[in-house]
Design an enzyme around this catalytic site. Structure first.
Site, mmCIF file in Angstrom:
data_model
loop_
_atom_site.group_PDB
_atom_site.id
_atom_site.type_symbol
_atom_site.label_atom_id
_atom_site.label_comp_id
_atom_site.label_asym_id
_atom_site.label_seq_id
_atom_site.Cartn_x
_atom_site.Cartn_y
_atom_site.Cartn_z
ATOM 1 N N HIS A 108 0.828 -1.206 0.000
ATOM 2 C CA HIS A 108 0.000 0.000 0.000
ATOM 3 C C HIS A 108 0.872 1.270 0.000
ATOM 4 O O HIS A 108 0.732 2.124 -0.875
ATOM 5 C CB HIS A 108 -0.918 -0.021 1.235
ATOM 6 C CG HIS A 108 -1.893 1.119 1.275
ATOM 7 N ND1 HIS A 108 -3.173 1.016 0.800
ATOM 8 C CD2 HIS A 108 -1.761 2.395 1.722
ATOM 9 C CE1 HIS A 108 -3.805 2.175 0.946
ATOM 10 N NE2 HIS A 108 -2.959 3.028 1.514
ATOM 11 N N GLU A 109 1.766 1.339 0.972
ATOM 12 C CA GLU A 109 2.608 2.544 1.067
ATOM 13 C C GLU A 109 3.531 2.656 -0.136
ATOM 14 O O GLU A 109 3.841 3.756 -0.590
ATOM 15 C CB GLU A 109 3.402 2.540 2.377
ATOM 16 C CG GLU A 109 2.551 2.482 3.649
ATOM 17 C CD GLU A 109 1.457 3.540 3.717
ATOM 18 O OE1 GLU A 109 1.634 4.628 3.118
ATOM 19 O OE2 GLU A 109 0.413 3.282 4.345
ATOM 20 N N HIS B 56 1.887 4.544 -2.858
ATOM 21 C CA HIS B 56 2.078 5.988 -2.664
ATOM 22 C C HIS B 56 3.502 6.398 -3.067
ATOM 23 O O HIS B 56 3.708 7.412 -3.726
ATOM 24 C CB HIS B 56 1.858 6.360 -1.188
ATOM 25 C CG HIS B 56 0.414 6.282 -0.739
ATOM 26 N ND1 HIS B 56 -0.582 6.986 -1.367
ATOM 27 C CD2 HIS B 56 -0.173 5.617 0.286
ATOM 28 C CE1 HIS B 56 -1.746 6.751 -0.743
ATOM 29 N NE2 HIS B 56 -1.521 5.903 0.257
ATOM 30 N N GLU C 51 -4.510 7.741 -3.392
ATOM 31 C CA GLU C 51 -5.020 6.486 -2.848
ATOM 32 C C GLU C 51 -5.237 5.463 -3.956
ATOM 33 O O GLU C 51 -5.118 4.248 -3.735
ATOM 34 C CB GLU C 51 -6.325 6.763 -2.074
ATOM 35 C CG GLU C 51 -6.760 5.656 -1.140
ATOM 36 C CD GLU C 51 -5.871 5.463 0.081
ATOM 37 O OE1 GLU C 51 -4.977 6.295 0.341
ATOM 38 O OE2 GLU C 51 -6.068 4.443 0.780
#
Lengths: 491, 491
Positions: free
Chosen positions: B262-263, B266, B292
């Site tokens: 997830h990170e 980003h 996101e």
């Protein structure tokens, strides 16, 4: 407190906010920075140092300083702060912008030339840079001014108020005795067969032991931490944020441990400063010679002592089972061996200061035009032979080993020896108190730390280094206590 | 480039230097800061944010902006930058100094009240703070101005150019279908017995696997790193310095892994921005709904897919031998279970957006004076019952679970759902290219990343989010692709 003094102090607190921010960026660069991030980090750092320069040299600053001086100091702390601010401002005013920029550029080029020269063991690659740095040092010394010789003006950068003649006086008493003592210590070590400590020491266990020891001595982990870098250091990121680093050698746990003990000595000094005066001279360490005395006190006087290991060897034996059949005596014998070596940073207590004397002598002769840059390697090797009875195989092991000259740091080296002498003198003064001495039997070093807090740490830069030594020990720095310490340890 | 534009851009590069310095201090605070250092760190951060505020709101800044606007833009990038700078400046000008200070103070108090209220599961402790925050949000919305309703003005903080009516339109199409789909997915998961992954997964091995995966996908570790924190995040400390964090659960390796995926999503966006425009809108991510989408693309579309695990399950099995008898199908079944849960951050893909719809509805009714603060828990529980068929046992599991309101972040929540919808829509558009789809068979996601770089990352804030979606996918954000994705994954 006069409004003028208050306003000037606020300016310095602002400078300290930026300075400590800059230290966070430096610390992160050493511990964490991804490779490609280096250029932008340099921009961030250069931006911050520009801001500091601006704030501390502006006409507005000068006016504030004059107004505060005219209003006068309300107490000893204010008086000391005004004294130091004036001193710093005058020195910075004496250097032109042009000189500062030439200096910074020359250092950058000299540093990369030095790295290459050391790699190739070829002094000729570094010589032209050293010549330029020497000329710049002479120019700075002229501008700063001095009474006796140019070296004075440079020495003051690192050891506030120190004069070359005092170093010469101390060294000339110290050197003949140290040469003799070192020679006897090396001979004795050669004849006592020391067991080898080399083995396998998992890093996780080393970290655990170092942490336990630092905590037990009084390093506050709620106001500091220990991380890993190639070169150990200690840095201050705020009044309650003191970061130590060390490096780990899986074959020798004492390498990281003595690294931590040394940097922790610096860190305890920083943690013991008056935190409400963070960023003011009264809340700032006074000199390198005093700072180094604190690191050496904990590394050498405590960290290599029988009372320390009587307690900690059993703990190390639990973590490292291969040590189980070591006696305390065997262990102390191994960690306190004396031998002649080429590299200063690897030297033991008995021979370390010989390395410094050699450097001090060469620096001084360079500045007094008694030695040419091209003749540095020959002068180094000749003196080395005389002191150590051997010659470096190459300049990489000789006059190219240290980074200090490449960073323009002429005048820095003597502070290491001052640190050694101060450490012994302070340790001797503190241990005159029976309760400090007695606590050693339980490996309790808190009374010793408290003494240092009272007599050194909490005083910041209120007194100049030699006044501080005088108040703490009754004497200015002398070699007598260090010689006595070395004799007891090695002979 | 006009001199006026150039000078304005330089001001923004200076602001970016301070902003990124501030991010370094924030990152260090989350990862390293000793407990007692917190107060001084807050002083350092507040000093830097004061400087940023000063530089970006001064009369001098306003004049530079006007001069640059009058000189005109030379190209699309300049035009976009001038548009964004004007937008930011106008919004900041509309808030008085007094309002900003009240806001900041109210948030600080609300945050600690929220922590206590959640701990005690007692909404009444938080209610008075929420009331104040709501009044402040209304005041800000009035000052910023809006066409249809106050929510518009807040939403724009997080999703540039978005209007409440668009969110309402998207949600009203999406919600009935999602409710049905979630219900079916939960029922299906209940009937398929999933094997439990719980076991012992050494953290060192988790770190190794995460690193291998991130590297293979294209996260540049020479321009970034992964560290450990309580709450995972991604932050940018410079154009080539992107730091991800995750947390480790020794009993479940997928927790840290999906955190990293997830990170990293980003982080890949940040690494893909035009680094020469660092600090300018053209080199800055455009909105939370787009940001996101990138994190969810890698976490959910790639990280929970068969082609990904066909390659990586064998690697995980080597590091974690207890997984050796798991089939690919079993593993996918376990990591893609749907179930109703109280806590948003623990929700799976099938039920996640239901949590958002509930929050969006409550926020909007609060701002439109259709709901009183004291009635929030009842409204929450009633709606929760309707969506999830169950009621939280306490407000800690209900309306007190998220930090967003306590930080004054009304208007933030819808961007999570926009992120989900955008992720599916972008993934669908990209995988229309056969070579992107085909590379998945070799667990090669580089062509997918390249597509995102071209269509999203490298464009920064040149286009508003919906224009960006239109250009990249041919349509504004719609729920069609995400519903199709969920159907395929769960039914």
């Amino acid at each position: 407190m006069s409004a003028a003094y208050h306003s000037l102090a606020e300016k310095h607190r602002e400078i300290a906010l930026i300075q400590s921010t800059s230290s966070i960026l430096d610390w992160d660069q050493e511990t964490n920075l991804p490779r490609k991030a280096l250029n932008y980090r340099a921009e961030q750092l250069s931006y911050l140092s520009g801001k500091i320069h601006q704030l501390s040299t502006s006409a507005d600053y000068q006016k504030s300083l004059e107004t505060a001086e005219n209003a006068g100091a309300a107490d000893t702390l204010q008086k000391a702060n005004l004294r130091e601010w004036r001193h710093q401002f005058d020195r910075s005013q004496k250097l032109s912008q042009n000189l500062v920029e030439r200096d910074s550029k020359t250092c950058t080029l000299a540093k990369s030339a030095w790295i290459e020269a050391r790699k190739q063991a070829d002094f000729s690659l570094f010589a032209p840079h050293l010549s330029k740095l020497l000329e710049l040092s002479k120019e700075k010394a002229q501008r700063w001014g001095y009474q006796d010789e140019a070296y004075d003006a440079l020495l003051d950068n690192y050891e506030r108020g120190a004069k070359t003649k005092d170093i010469v006086r101390i060294f000339s008493q110290y050197e003949p005795e140290l040469e003799q003592l070192a020679s006897a210590a090396v001979a004795k070590s050669q004849h006592s067969a020391a067991r080898s400590l080399k083995g396998s020491f998992p890093i996780a266990s080393q970290i655990k032991l170092n942490q336990q020891i630092a905590e037990s001595i009084g390093f506050d982990f709620d106001a500091g931490r220990i991380d890993t870098t190639t070169h150990p250091f200690c840095t201050t990121l705020g009044p309650q944020d003191i970061r130590l680093t060390t490096r780990y050698d899986e074959t020798d746990f004492t390498s990281s441990l003595f690294g931590v003990m040394h940097e922790m000595g610096h860190g305890l000094y920083e943690q013991g400063l008056r935190s409400s005066d963070f960023g003011l001279p009264s809340g700032t360490a006074v000199s390198l010679g005093i700072h180094e005395s604190q690191s050496l006190l904990w590394e050498a006087h405590v960290g290599r002592s029988p009372s320390f290991w009587k307690h900690w060897l059993p703990c190390a034996q639990e973590l490292f089972p291969q040590l189980q059949d070591w006696s305390l005596e065997e262990f102390l014998n191994t960690i306190n061996q004396a031998r002649y070596s080429y590299i200063r940073v690897d030297a033991d207590e008995a021979t370390y200061d010989l390395h410094i004397m050699l450097r001090f002598d060469i620096e001084r002769r360079l500045l007094n035009n008694e030695l040419k840059v091209d003749d540095v390697p020959a002068a180094w090797n000749e003196r080395f032979e005389k002191l150590f009875g051997m010659q470096p195989e190459s300049d990489a092991q000789g006059c190219l080993q240290d980074i200090h000259w490449a960073m323009g740091g002429l005048g820095y080296f003597p502070t290491y020896t001052l640190g050694n002498l101060n450490a012994s003198q302070l340790f001797h003064a503190a241990t005159q108190k029976p309760e400090i001495q007695k606590a050693f039997n339980e490996a309790n070093f808190s009374p010793l730390l408290d003494w240092m807090k009272t007599h050194i740490h909490s005083l910041g830069s209120v007194y100049l280094p030699q006044d501080l030594m005088l108040q703490a020990t009754g004497e200015a720095t002398t070699s007598a206590y260090h010689l006595a310490h070395l004799k007891q340890r090695y002979l």
